[in-house]
Enzyme design. Structure first.
Site, mmCIF file in Angstrom:
data_model
loop_
_atom_site.group_PDB
_atom_site.id
_atom_site.type_symbol
_atom_site.label_atom_id
_atom_site.label_comp_id
_atom_site.label_asym_id
_atom_site.label_seq_id
_atom_site.Cartn_x
_atom_site.Cartn_y
_atom_site.Cartn_z
ATOM 1 C CB CYS A 284 2.595 4.956 -9.134
ATOM 2 S SG CYS A 284 3.250 6.629 -8.891
ATOM 3 C CG HIS B 54 -0.696 5.254 -5.741
ATOM 4 N ND1 HIS B 54 0.217 4.248 -5.504
ATOM 5 C CD2 HIS B 54 0.025 6.330 -6.151
ATOM 6 C CE1 HIS B 54 1.448 4.699 -5.737
ATOM 7 N NE2 HIS B 54 1.348 5.968 -6.137
ATOM 8 C CD GLU C 82 -2.070 1.528 -4.601
ATOM 9 O OE1 GLU C 82 -0.918 1.953 -4.383
ATOM 10 O OE2 GLU C 82 -2.606 1.557 -5.725
#
Length: 608
Positions: free
Chosen positions: A407, A537, A539
């Site tokens: 990001c 993102h 993750e």
């Protein structure tokens, strides 16, 4: 009938209710049950989206764009499920729903009160959401774990405690159990039970009786039998209803720690779980899950080789700010058979000003960066520390150190390239300098400039790989060579289309774009061991047994070229996305289906 397990906490907040709730759900899944989870946050915010990371930790993003508490990340990772924004209840959401009903006249002129109107709204919400399928079976869950945030006795949580007191009678004794998590301080080797006695006494006074008391010890010493017996006697529970949760080498050992103390056997009796029909296929899946989890935790204890990652961020003073990033690194390190050594680097400490004001801090920060096997720059907002991040990115690019930008890290990698490779000396983001000479990163045209809450580009979005990237792109191989992938987004800014040709002319490759080919979403340098940036993102979609592909590639590259080649081969053969099939749709369908909350009055996030 759905079975409900409420997890509450006493004495202090932040003692691990989320991990205990997730671990309990995981253990029930190993028996073949289908499990969902709901988190109750008593704060007045509609959601977590407007909170600073230092205020409440990471803002976790779901497929539907919900900005929620980080504990929902624990649930998704442990239970391998996909939740929605409705799985996070806040006081703000409940009050908004009740007031909207009152305005419509749904209460037929009644005086609207906490009891019964607010408490009924809470119960109705839980009962409705608990029946929504969350896994690939598409079937209604058998068990719903409900975690009550905060601490019993807080004024904010009082309506929720009362709602759950009523709820136990609504669903019946056989379908409701309560796990109360309490702190047992270890004072000079003596385990103190008085805090637990006090919080259980308060809980019973509110009409809730704990079925299990999970005693949290912030030391590596297990709960002593004498301590368990004392808590049993003074808290009016049997000894088998008291379990200890001490510090272990990894949170992934907590499910096995609870299992060893008979928590599954107790819950099966207490909730009559044998009466729930479990198909042979689900039983087999449960056994497979338990075997893989045990293999994961056992392998983790035998790791000798290590990999050192420098996380260069803005919010390193509160490590929960990057909870999912850390979990992604851990999951990837497990897969690569490496012990993760994580160096936390405050980005501002890398900047020249710190060399003058605090030379020791400056030296330590750069020592961590230059000695790392890999450099990661995660997301964030605001200008603070961004120059330090770009210096770390420049080092990774020039020294051929594996790099991953997420990001903000992706955007700063583009800015660093524009400055130092393309010659745009003052190139930056309009987030930092609205009138900059070279606006490399700009505000997205469809985003609101007046409201912060729920107005970003949010949720699961598709990325289309450039067909020409297939022969060489490591990122694409990590996704098994798929032409299109889906990851969760949370951003307001994007790469300025006016600069893309000039950036690419110097060798930067935007290998992933949106479906229209207008928005840059993945960058990669071909002549670098691993230099990758994601506007999304990734993750947020990692799993212990299915690591996030960009993080896996990053940790593998940091572990060495042979490890990266090995993992690329494994991913090409076996990677499967963690998303439900129905969630992986095109952008046009997403826009039609989205129903954003309206009328939110958000408090602007302040940058320290």
């Amino acid at each position: 009938m759905t079975k409900y397990i409420l997890v509450s906490g006493g004495v202090v907040s932040g003692i691990g209710k989320g991990v205990i709730a997730s671990s309990t759900g995981l253990l029930l899944k190993t028996t073949g049950l289908k499990v969902t989870a709901i988190k109750i946050d008593p704060y007045m915010n509609i959601d977590a989206g407007t909170m600073r990371p230092q205020e409440h930790g990471e803002v976790y993003v779901l497929n539907d764009g919900g900005e929620v508490d980080l504990d929902l990340g624990n649930y998704e990772r442990y239970l391998d499920v996909t939740l929605s924004r409705d799985n996070n209840i806040t006081t703000g959401k409940i009050y908004r729903e009740v007031i909207e009903k009152e305005r419509r006249g749904d209460y037929l002129g009644k005086t609207v009160q906490i009891v019964p109107h607010v408490t009924n709204a809470i119960q109705d919400w839980i009962e409705r959401v608990s029946k929504i399928p969350v896994d690939d079976t598409g079937e209604e869950p058998d068990v719903c774990i409900v975690e009550l945030g905060g601490t019993v006795g807080d004024i904010e949580s009082a309506p929720f405690v009362e709602a759950m007191r009523q709820f136990q009678f609504r669903v019946g004794h056989e379908n409701f159990a309560l796990i109360h998590v309490s702190l047992v301080p270890d004072m000079h080797g003596e385990q103190k039970t008085k805090p637990t006695q006090t919080t259980v006494h308060a809980l019973r006074g509110l009409g809730l009786l704990p079925d299990l008391i999970a005693c949290r010890l912030i030391v590596t010493k297990p709960l002593e039998p004498a301590t368990k017996a004392k808590i049993s006697m003074f808290c009016h529970v049997a000894p088998e209803q008291v379990v200890g949760v001490h510090d272990v080498s990894s949170v992934y050992h907590v499910p096995l720690l609870l299992q060893s103390q008979g928590i599954v056997d107790y819950l099966q009796k207490r909730l009559n779980l044998p009466s729930v029909h479990i198909s042979p296929q689900m039983k087999e899946r449960g056994l497979s899950l338990e075997a893989r989890w045990r293999e994961l935790t056992g392998r983790q204890e035998r790791l000798f080789d290590s990999v050192t990652i420098a996380l260069v961020g803005k919010y390193t003073d509160m490590q929960d700010s990057y909870m999912s990033v850390v979990k992604s690194l851990e999951h990837s390190a497990f897969r690569c058979n490496r012990r993760l050594i994580l160096k936390w680097v405050a980005a501002a400490d890398l900047e020249p000003d710190t060399q003058t004001t605090d030379p020791a801090k400056y030296h330590d920060a750069w020592k961590a960066v230059v000695s790392a096997n890999g450099i990661l720059v995660p997301g964030g907002f605001g200008v603070r520390g961004t120059e330090g991040m770009m210096l770390a990115i420049k080092w990774a690019r020039e020294q051929k150190i594996p790099f991953l930008g997420i990001c903000l890290g992706f955007q700063l990698a583009v800015c660093e390239w524009a400055r130092n490779v393309c010659g745009f000396t003052n190139g930056t983001s309009t987030e930092f300098e609205p009138q900059t000479e070279h606006p490399i990163i700009i505000f997205m045209p469809e985003i609101s400039k007046t409201h912060m809450g729920g107005t970003m580009r949010l949720g699961l979005r598709p990325t289309v790989f450039d067909p020409e990237s297939e022969p060489w792109s490591k990122v694409r191989k990590l996704y098994a060579g798929a032409p299109k992938i889906w990851e969760r987004h949370r951003h307001r800014y994007e790469v300025n289309p006016a600069y893309i040709e000039r950036l690419q002319a110097k060798g930067m490759r935007f290998v992933g774009k949106d479906e229209r080919g207008e928005r840059m979403q993945v960058l990669e340098l071909p002549d670098h061991p691993y230099y990758v940036g994601f506007q999304a993102h990734p993750e947020f979609c990692t799993r212990p047994l299915n690591p996030s592909p960009p993080f896996l590639g990053f940790v593998a590259a940091a572990s060495g070229p042979q490890v990266l080649d090995e993992q690329l081969g494994i991913q090409m053969r076996s990677f499967k996305p963690p998303h439900p099939e129905g969630a992986m749709v095109d952008e046009a369908s997403l826009r039609q289906d989205e129903a954003r909350p309206e009328g939110e009055e958000a408090v602007l996030r302040s940058e320290q």
